[in-house]
Design an enzyme around this catalytic site. Sequence first.
Site, PDB file in Angstrom:
ATOM      1  N   ASP A 156       0.842  -1.194   0.000  1.00  0.00           N
ATOM      2  CA  ASP A 156       0.000   0.000   0.000  1.00  0.00           C
ATOM      3  C   ASP A 156       0.881   1.249   0.000  1.00  0.00           C
ATOM      4  O   ASP A 156       1.628   1.483   0.955  1.00  0.00           O
ATOM      5  CB  ASP A 156      -0.899  -0.017   1.241  1.00  0.00           C
ATOM      6  N   ASP A 157       0.823   2.041  -1.065  1.00  0.00           N
ATOM      7  CA  ASP A 157       1.564   3.313  -1.172  1.00  0.00           C
ATOM      8  C   ASP A 157       3.077   3.130  -1.302  1.00  0.00           C
ATOM      9  O   ASP A 157       3.838   4.061  -1.017  1.00  0.00           O
ATOM     10  CB  ASP A 157       1.295   4.218   0.038  1.00  0.00           C
ATOM     11  N   CYS A 215      -5.951   4.400  -3.898  1.00  0.00           N
ATOM     12  CA  CYS A 215      -6.216   3.015  -3.489  1.00  0.00           C
ATOM     13  C   CYS A 215      -7.464   2.375  -4.098  1.00  0.00           C
ATOM     14  O   CYS A 215      -7.377   1.356  -4.789  1.00  0.00           O
ATOM     15  CB  CYS A 215      -6.332   2.940  -1.966  1.00  0.00           C
ATOM     16  N   LYS A 272      -5.919  -5.507   3.729  1.00  0.00           N
ATOM     17  CA  LYS A 272      -6.754  -4.362   3.369  1.00  0.00           C
ATOM     18  C   LYS A 272      -7.727  -4.695   2.236  1.00  0.00           C
ATOM     19  O   LYS A 272      -7.363  -5.352   1.273  1.00  0.00           O
ATOM     20  CB  LYS A 272      -5.844  -3.205   2.951  1.00  0.00           C
ATOM     21  N   HIS A 298     -10.906  -2.075   1.350  1.00  0.00           N
ATOM     22  CA  HIS A 298     -11.172  -0.699   0.909  1.00  0.00           C
ATOM     23  C   HIS A 298     -12.014  -0.628  -0.369  1.00  0.00           C
ATOM     24  O   HIS A 298     -11.825   0.258  -1.197  1.00  0.00           O
ATOM     25  CB  HIS A 298      -9.858   0.078   0.721  1.00  0.00           C
ATOM     26  N   HIS A 319       1.329   2.420   4.287  1.00  0.00           N
ATOM     27  CA  HIS A 319       0.425   3.567   4.379  1.00  0.00           C
ATOM     28  C   HIS A 319       0.589   4.234   5.749  1.00  0.00           C
ATOM     29  O   HIS A 319       0.812   3.560   6.752  1.00  0.00           O
ATOM     30  CB  HIS A 319      -1.015   3.081   4.197  1.00  0.00           C
ATOM     31  N   ASP A 329      -0.089  -0.868  -5.018  1.00  0.00           N
ATOM     32  CA  ASP A 329      -1.338  -0.431  -5.642  1.00  0.00           C
ATOM     33  C   ASP A 329      -1.174   0.857  -6.439  1.00  0.00           C
ATOM     34  O   ASP A 329      -1.966   1.147  -7.342  1.00  0.00           O
ATOM     35  CB  ASP A 329      -2.463  -0.301  -4.609  1.00  0.00           C
ATOM     36  N   HIS A 330      -0.157   1.653  -6.134  1.00  0.00           N
ATOM     37  CA  HIS A 330       0.161   2.871  -6.880  1.00  0.00           C
ATOM     38  C   HIS A 330       1.470   3.414  -6.343  1.00  0.00           C
ATOM     39  O   HIS A 330       2.125   2.777  -5.505  1.00  0.00           O
ATOM     40  CB  HIS A 330      -0.961   3.919  -6.769  1.00  0.00           C
ATOM     41  N   LYS A 388       1.668   9.529  -5.596  1.00  0.00           N
ATOM     42  CA  LYS A 388       0.293   9.143  -5.280  1.00  0.00           C
ATOM     43  C   LYS A 388      -0.676  10.286  -5.574  1.00  0.00           C
ATOM     44  O   LYS A 388      -0.421  11.439  -5.260  1.00  0.00           O
ATOM     45  CB  LYS A 388       0.199   8.756  -3.806  1.00  0.00           C
TER      46      LYS A 388
END
Length: 597
Positions: free
Chosen positions: A50-51, A90, A149, A151, A305, A357-358, A382
């Site tokens: 994540d991130d 996300c 996660k 989301h 994150h 994810d990014h 991001k």
Amino acid sequence: MMCLFHTRGSHEVYQGRQRSCLSIWLILCLSLRTCISSPPKPNFLLILADDLGIGDMGCYGNDTIRTPHIDGLAKEGVRLTQHIAAAAVCTPSRAAFLTGRYPIRSGMASSTERRILFWNGCSGGLPPNETTFARVLHEQGYSTALVGKWHLGVNCKSHRDHCHHPLNHGFEYFYGMPFTLLNECQGTDDPELAKSLQDTYLLYTQIIFLAVFTLLFGKLTCLFSVKWKIIVCVTIFGLLYFLSWFSSYGFTKYWNCILMRNHEITEQPMNLEKTTSNMLKEAVSFIERNKRRPFLLFFSFLHVHTPLITTKEFLGRSRHGLYGDNVEEMDWMVGRLLDVIDKEGLKNTTFIYFASDHGGSVEAHRGNARLGGWNGIYKGGKGMGGWEGGIRVPGIIRWPGVLPAGIVISEPTSIMDIFPTVVHLAGGIVPQDRVIDGRTLLPLLQGTLQHSEHEFMFHYCGVVLHAVRWHQKDRGTVWKAHYATPLFQPEDSGACFERGICPCFGDGVTHHDPPLLFDLSQDPSEENPLAMDTEPFFDSVMKRIGKAVEEHRKTLTPVPQQLSPYSNMWKPWLQPCCGTFPFCWCDKESEKANDTL
């Protein structure tokens, strides 16, 4: 004579039987050879950070943060260097990952400033009619699980319908956060959601109640005719905004920071000190339980994150502060997952994928300390739907004996490609009733194809098309045209520090006509846009990209917007609650641990 004829006939019959036996034997051999050369159905371990920035790992050029396990994964597998996320935030990116489709096709792209789901108690989420790779694999007899996660929403019409829940999208088992980590979950830093929501909710509340007052005044003084039903509906709408505004003051931790096992809430709010160990235990346990049958485990990290929850063992270990500590802990967790795969003898039968994810968050900071990732040589981060730093992510795939080791592929690939790749390898069929934007990676990974099947990629920021990538295979060139770019604040900072995250439209965006054109093959950092008067191919490239955009837009169909203001509004009747609403609190994880002592 008759005896001789009989003998000759018997000989011919015998030879015929020999030929038949030989034919059957050859067919069996060929069949056996086919079975041996075709890989069996593998297990799948899909790991999504994540991130995480593409420059945060050693195998992508970082020489200060230690990531030996991820680096080892790349050494034993294939490393993708132009691996692209379908969105720079996300919620839409994860929807695309699971479905193999651009988020705009499923209604998971936003037309407002709110590009992610903001509440567990909202009605938006991944639509039930979308097909995930988990659903296809479940139909193929796989045991499927998601740890970490989600989301992508929980409920639609009631607090127990679970229409967006992982278990309604093909996962047999879920343990993790239905939402995402926030500073509010820890309670020590500036709030993330409240900071951006409070002013908006208060403004909308004031506008709606002013409208209600006006309607009431007009109705009671007979200035104009209006139905009471309309007044009541507008009043309810205003109350919802008021409740959302009120809930953003201190209640976010209880509404959003919860832990679930399947449909059951086990912690509300979460105990962050135990989260890392609990997630890892659940993942390891799932692998051990399913080692004798094909399985799919989607391990969706809460790392890296903010607020960067890190255990005491890793605090202060890196040279990059808390963020580096969190990355190194994540790498250690990847190592534990690889260890259990090896221990159970599953290494050669498990397809492992690692990505983010990014891109990393450029704006995340605490005082002078940076809390976001490093995106290497790539501009932006991001939230920026067009710049490479927001969408170019790490991509590593390992499958010993089937995929070569130590290979680097620079062809354009997408996280959406995992959907058709996984479905194909599991023996499933890619849905034919909808557009699938991902392309199977196997021919490229095995070297039977030299070029990616992607000719064009469309880079959205919400529902706004910010950029398009054209892979001109006959020239070996990757062109990229930017139709809109965010205004950095300060101007040369490469980020939107004043806003916290770059917008997709409005006064925070510059529109380009003609578009900014870059040759990513020569200028991956997007520093030098090509000029019309110096680039001989400028007009022809822009014409071809323009035609591709027109063709792409013809494939889009109207769908319900899952991130609309109403869908993304907190609704008390949809709020997952452990206890009697609004007194939502429980700690079943501690009770379970005590019972096992």
